[in-house]
Scaffold this motif. Structure first.
Motif, PDB file in Angstrom:
ATOM      1  N   ASN A  83       0.847  -1.193   0.000  1.00 16.00           N
ATOM      2  CA  ASN A  83       0.000   0.000   0.000  1.00 16.00           C
ATOM      3  C   ASN A  83       0.890   1.254   0.000  1.00 16.00           C
ATOM      4  OD1 ASN A  83      -1.842   2.035   0.469  1.00 16.00           O
ATOM      5  ND2 ASN A  83      -2.875   1.017   2.159  1.00 16.00           N
ATOM      6  N   PRO A  84       0.833   2.089  -1.053  1.00 13.64           N
ATOM      7  CA  PRO A  84       1.678   3.284  -1.101  1.00 13.64           C
ATOM      8  C   PRO A  84       1.042   4.514  -0.463  1.00 13.64           C
ATOM      9  CG  PRO A  84       0.516   3.092  -3.172  1.00 13.64           C
ATOM     10  CD  PRO A  84       0.059   1.917  -2.305  1.00 13.64           C
ATOM     11  N   ILE A  85      -0.162   4.390   0.062  1.00  5.86           N
ATOM     12  CA  ILE A  85      -0.902   5.576   0.511  1.00  5.86           C
ATOM     13  C   ILE A  85      -0.184   6.295   1.649  1.00  5.86           C
ATOM     14  CG2 ILE A  85      -3.006   6.339   1.690  1.00  5.86           C
ATOM     15  CD1 ILE A  85      -4.594   4.467  -0.085  1.00  5.86           C
ATOM     16  N   GLU A 108      -4.279  14.895  -0.482  1.00  2.90           N
ATOM     17  CA  GLU A 108      -5.076  14.227   0.547  1.00  2.90           C
ATOM     18  C   GLU A 108      -6.504  13.984   0.080  1.00  2.90           C
ATOM     19  OE1 GLU A 108      -4.418  16.932   3.739  1.00  2.90           O
ATOM     20  OE2 GLU A 108      -2.451  16.087   4.257  1.00  2.90           O
ATOM     21  N   ARG A 109      -7.063  14.937  -0.652  1.00  2.70           N
ATOM     22  CA  ARG A 109      -8.412  14.742  -1.212  1.00  2.70           C
ATOM     23  C   ARG A 109      -8.414  13.652  -2.271  1.00  2.70           C
ATOM     24  NH1 ARG A 109      -9.457  20.349  -3.436  1.00  2.70           N
ATOM     25  NH2 ARG A 109     -11.034  19.204  -4.640  1.00  2.70           N
ATOM     26  N   ALA A 110      -7.343  13.561  -3.047  1.00  3.19           N
ATOM     27  CA  ALA A 110      -7.254  12.522  -4.074  1.00  3.19           C
ATOM     28  C   ALA A 110      -7.214  11.132  -3.440  1.00  3.19           C
ATOM     29  CB  ALA A 110      -6.020  12.748  -4.941  1.00  3.19           C
ATOM     30  N   ILE A 111      -6.488  10.996  -2.339  1.00  6.00           N
ATOM     31  CA  ILE A 111      -6.450   9.721  -1.628  1.00  6.00           C
ATOM     32  C   ILE A 111      -7.854   9.344  -1.161  1.00  6.00           C
ATOM     33  CG2 ILE A 111      -5.636   8.574   0.466  1.00  6.00           C
ATOM     34  CD1 ILE A 111      -3.030  10.232   0.169  1.00  6.00           C
ATOM     35  N   VAL A 142     -10.083   8.235  -4.131  1.00  8.99           N
ATOM     36  CA  VAL A 142      -9.789   6.890  -4.632  1.00  8.99           C
ATOM     37  C   VAL A 142     -10.380   5.831  -3.704  1.00  8.99           C
ATOM     38  CG1 VAL A 142      -7.902   5.245  -4.996  1.00  8.99           C
ATOM     39  CG2 VAL A 142      -7.746   7.557  -5.945  1.00  8.99           C
ATOM     40  N   LEU A 143     -10.300   6.069  -2.409  1.00  4.19           N
ATOM     41  CA  LEU A 143     -10.886   5.127  -1.452  1.00  4.19           C
ATOM     42  C   LEU A 143     -12.408   5.116  -1.554  1.00  4.19           C
ATOM     43  CD1 LEU A 143      -8.613   5.895   1.631  1.00  4.19           C
ATOM     44  CD2 LEU A 143      -8.528   3.858   0.183  1.00  4.19           C
ATOM     45  N   ASP A 144     -12.995   6.296  -1.726  1.00  6.22           N
ATOM     46  CA  ASP A 144     -14.450   6.374  -1.892  1.00  6.22           C
ATOM     47  C   ASP A 144     -14.911   5.634  -3.148  1.00  6.22           C
ATOM     48  OD1 ASP A 144     -14.795   7.850   0.408  1.00  6.22           O
ATOM     49  OD2 ASP A 144     -14.835   9.793  -0.614  1.00  6.22           O
ATOM     50  N   GLU A 145     -14.044   5.625  -4.165  1.00  9.36           N
ATOM     51  CA  GLU A 145     -14.371   4.932  -5.408  1.00  9.36           C
ATOM     52  C   GLU A 145     -14.241   3.416  -5.288  1.00  9.36           C
ATOM     53  OE1 GLU A 145     -15.249   6.397  -8.786  1.00  9.36           O
ATOM     54  OE2 GLU A 145     -16.031   7.588  -7.105  1.00  9.36           O
ATOM     55  N   GLY A 146     -13.761   2.935  -4.150  1.00  8.44           N
ATOM     56  CA  GLY A 146     -13.708   1.494  -3.922  1.00  8.44           C
ATOM     57  C   GLY A 146     -12.404   0.824  -4.270  1.00  8.44           C
ATOM     58  N   TYR A 147     -11.342   1.596  -4.487  1.00  4.59           N
ATOM     59  CA  TYR A 147     -10.039   0.996  -4.771  1.00  4.59           C
ATOM     60  C   TYR A 147      -9.352   0.636  -3.455  1.00  4.59           C
ATOM     61  CZ  TYR A 147     -10.547   2.644  -9.583  1.00  4.59           C
ATOM     62  OH  TYR A 147     -10.984   2.860 -10.856  1.00  4.59           O
ATOM     63  N   ARG A 148      -8.780  -0.561  -3.402  1.00  4.18           N
ATOM     64  CA  ARG A 148      -8.121  -1.039  -2.195  1.00  4.18           C
ATOM     65  C   ARG A 148      -6.862  -1.830  -2.555  1.00  4.18           C
ATOM     66  NH1 ARG A 148     -11.730   1.751  -0.758  1.00  4.18           N
ATOM     67  NH2 ARG A 148     -13.334   1.376   0.815  1.00  4.18           N
ATOM     68  N   THR A 149      -5.821  -1.697  -1.729  1.00  2.00           N
ATOM     69  CA  THR A 149      -4.721  -2.644  -1.774  1.00  2.00           C
ATOM     70  C   THR A 149      -5.061  -3.796  -0.831  1.00  2.00           C
ATOM     71  OG1 THR A 149      -3.616  -1.178  -0.193  1.00  2.00           O
ATOM     72  CG2 THR A 149      -2.848  -1.099  -2.487  1.00  2.00           C
ATOM     73  N   ALA A 150      -4.261  -4.848  -0.876  1.00  2.00           N
ATOM     74  CA  ALA A 150      -4.618  -6.079  -0.168  1.00  2.00           C
ATOM     75  C   ALA A 150      -4.785  -5.873   1.332  1.00  2.00           C
ATOM     76  CB  ALA A 150      -3.555  -7.143  -0.427  1.00  2.00           C
ATOM     77  N   ASP A 151      -4.000  -4.967   1.931  1.00  2.00           N
ATOM     78  CA  ASP A 151      -4.058  -4.787   3.384  1.00  2.00           C
ATOM     79  C   ASP A 151      -5.349  -4.145   3.845  1.00  2.00           C
ATOM     80  OD1 ASP A 151      -2.955  -2.496   1.979  1.00  2.00           O
ATOM     81  OD2 ASP A 151      -2.685  -1.573   3.939  1.00  2.00           O
ATOM     82  N   ILE A 152      -6.065  -3.473   2.949  1.00  2.00           N
ATOM     83  CA  ILE A 152      -7.330  -2.829   3.313  1.00  2.00           C
ATOM     84  C   ILE A 152      -8.488  -3.356   2.453  1.00  2.00           C
ATOM     85  CG2 ILE A 152      -6.368  -0.713   4.290  1.00  2.00           C
ATOM     86  CD1 ILE A 152      -6.761   0.620   1.570  1.00  2.00           C
ATOM     87  N   LYS A 209      -1.294   5.163  -9.723  1.00  2.00           N
ATOM     88  CA  LYS A 209      -1.888   5.722 -10.940  1.00  2.00           C
ATOM     89  C   LYS A 209      -3.308   6.229 -10.677  1.00  2.00           C
ATOM     90  CE  LYS A 209       0.801   3.054 -14.305  1.00  2.00           C
ATOM     91  NZ  LYS A 209       0.762   2.015 -15.373  1.00  2.00           N
ATOM     92  N   ALA A 210      -4.048   5.524  -9.833  1.00  2.00           N
ATOM     93  CA  ALA A 210      -5.410   5.964  -9.514  1.00  2.00           C
ATOM     94  C   ALA A 210      -5.390   7.305  -8.801  1.00  2.00           C
ATOM     95  CB  ALA A 210      -6.113   4.908  -8.661  1.00  2.00           C
ATOM     96  N   ILE A 211      -4.422   7.502  -7.911  1.00  2.00           N
ATOM     97  CA  ILE A 211      -4.306   8.778  -7.198  1.00  2.00           C
ATOM     98  C   ILE A 211      -3.913   9.892  -8.161  1.00  2.00           C
ATOM     99  CG2 ILE A 211      -2.948  10.012  -5.443  1.00  2.00           C
ATOM    100  CD1 ILE A 211      -2.949   7.347  -3.849  1.00  2.00           C
ATOM    101  N   ILE A 212      -3.027   9.614  -9.102  1.00  2.00           N
ATOM    102  CA  ILE A 212      -2.668  10.617 -10.114  1.00  2.00           C
ATOM    103  C   ILE A 212      -3.879  10.982 -10.958  1.00  2.00           C
ATOM    104  CG2 ILE A 212      -1.309  11.034 -12.208  1.00  2.00           C
ATOM    105  CD1 ILE A 212       0.327  11.255  -9.675  1.00  2.00           C
ATOM    106  N   SER A 213      -4.664   9.980 -11.342  1.00  2.00           N
ATOM    107  CA  SER A 213      -5.865  10.242 -12.122  1.00  2.00           C
ATOM    108  C   SER A 213      -6.835  11.135 -11.357  1.00  2.00           C
ATOM    109  CB  SER A 213      -6.549   8.918 -12.483  1.00  2.00           C
ATOM    110  OG  SER A 213      -7.748   9.128 -13.200  1.00  2.00           O
ATOM    111  N   ALA A 214      -6.976  10.871 -10.042  1.00  2.00           N
ATOM    112  CA  ALA A 214      -7.848  11.708  -9.211  1.00  2.00           C
ATOM    113  C   ALA A 214      -7.299  13.132  -9.121  1.00  2.00           C
ATOM    114  CB  ALA A 214      -7.976  11.081  -7.826  1.00  2.00           C
ATOM    115  N   LEU A 215      -5.995  13.259  -9.009  1.00  2.00           N
ATOM    116  CA  LEU A 215      -5.377  14.588  -8.972  1.00  2.00           C
ATOM    117  C   LEU A 215      -5.655  15.356 -10.263  1.00  2.00           C
ATOM    118  CD1 LEU A 215      -1.937  13.762  -7.306  1.00  2.00           C
ATOM    119  CD2 LEU A 215      -3.668  15.347  -6.422  1.00  2.00           C
TER     120      LEU A 215
END
Length: 369
Positions: free
Chosen positions: A301-303, A327-330, A333-343, A358-364
């Motif tokens: 998880n790179p968050i 911080e808003r982009a993070i 992405v979480l609100d959109e349902g993207y998760r790494t394995a730990d979460i 890449k998802a965070i960059i797209s949100a930015l």
């Protein structure tokens, strides 16, 4: 355009993988044209020991001293379990903290609404959680002398660690906590063990006096460290800013991390004293470790590391609005349902390290328009 120098120390285990996603965000920031962040990469931890026989070289330390900020990934792993104590990977991190004189460790514990069900506590306990733990970082039992193990003979040994604090060390970390509280919800809990430790007695005395002299507008509570640990899992939303010593801060901040759902979500900033220009030496790093069991698998998880870079934007690069965007982009992405394995959660899409970056960059990109 202001140019800032950022030293990247990816370190060991998953460190290089999560740091690569920070580099992606740095490139995005540079493309905006509001500031220029120049990066340089070097070694710390086990990889530095393999290359130089020490956890951080003098040359690397010189680059850290010259940089406007340092970003660290993670250090250590079982590969170096047999290394001498003075050369262990963690010694590189301790030297960075000591030589940069980073006395204030800021560890926010924020529970994003989308992850409230991933916490080890019930949703009503953590939904909306926003705590800042301010840990004293250069004093206390980790640095006190004597620190030794003596052979007493007859199969007996004695180990000694010394807990030491001086007035000025307590004053400066308490001042950081009070100043932060003024920007938040104006409440500080000062945590120590004055009932059994003389350093706790002094800590309580100094914080009380400083509060009376300079920060009486901030609500101050004194709380014993063991009770603070219990209250963090009982009703964590009662806290705003918690200020505490090196040892208790280490434990309480890790406990607070699990309230948010995963260690992979927790950033941190370690700051020195402000110079005449207002500049502070600073080190930013995720709270999680090197996780050698998943290193190289692309699932980390790179968050936390990206959020640590957001803290660098805020505290070292005078880019508060850009930090808000990251911080808003993070959160988006979480609100959109993207998760790494730990979460990972039912009904959400589990993705890898690079995909999350890449998802965070797209949100930015979407938010910056």
């Amino acid at each position: 355009m202001t140019v800032y120098k950022l030293l990247l120390l990816p370190g060991d285990g998953i460190g290089p993988e999560v740091m690569a996603e920070v580099e992606r965000v740095v490139a995005w920031v540079n493309a905006r044209g509001e500031a220029r962040i120049e990066t340089e990469t070097d070694l710390v931890g086990g990889c530095a020991y393999d290359a130089h026989g020490e956890a951080i070289s003098d040359e690397t330390m010189g680059r850290a001293l010259a940089a406007d900020a340092v970003m660290l990934g993670a250090v250590g792993g079982p590969k170096w379990d047999g290394v001498a104590y003075e050369q262990r990977p963690e010694a590189g991190l301790l030297r960075l903290r000591k030589d940069l004189e980073l006395f204030a460790n800021l560890r926010p514990a924020i529970c994003y609404p989308a992850l409230a069900d991933a916490s080890s506590l019930k949703r009503d306990r953590v939904d909306g959680l926003d705590i800042m733990i301010v840990r004293e970082l250069t004093g206390g039992v980790y640095f006190g002398e004597p620190k030794e193990i003596k052979d007493l003979g007859g199969g007996q040994k004695r180990a000694v660690d010394t807990q030491v604090y001086q007035t000025y060390e307590i004053e400066r970390i308490a001042a950081v906590a009070f100043e932060l509280a003024r920007l938040r919800r104006n409440q500080v809990h000062s945590s120590e063990k004055r009932n059994v430790m003389k350093t706790g007695v002094l800590w309580n005395e100094v914080v009380t006096r400083l509060h009376k002299e300079r920060y009486s507008d901030v609500t101050l509570h004194h709380i014993l460290a063991d009770n603070c640990a219990m209250q963090l899992v009982r009703w964590p939303k009662q806290f705003d800013v918690i200020v505490t010593d090196n040892l208790f801060g280490d434990m309480l901040s890790d406990e607070a991390s699990m309230l948010t759902g995963s260690l992979g979500m927790l950033p941190s900033a370690s700051l020195g004293a402000a110079d005449a220009s207002g500049r502070r030496r600073a080190l930013y790093e995720p709270v999680h470790g090197s996780a050698p069991d998943i290193a190289g698998k692309g699932v980390a998880n790179p968050i936390a590391t990206i959020a640590s870079f957001a803290m660098a934007l805020r505290y070292s690069f005078d880019q508060g609005e850009t930090a808000d965007l990251v911080e808003r982009a993070i959160a988006f992405v979480l609100d959109e349902g993207y998760r790494t394995a730990d979460i990972a959660q039912d009904g959400c899409r589990t993705i890898g390290t690079t995909e999350m970056g890449k998802a965070i960059i797209s949100a930015l990109d979407r938010m910056a328009k």
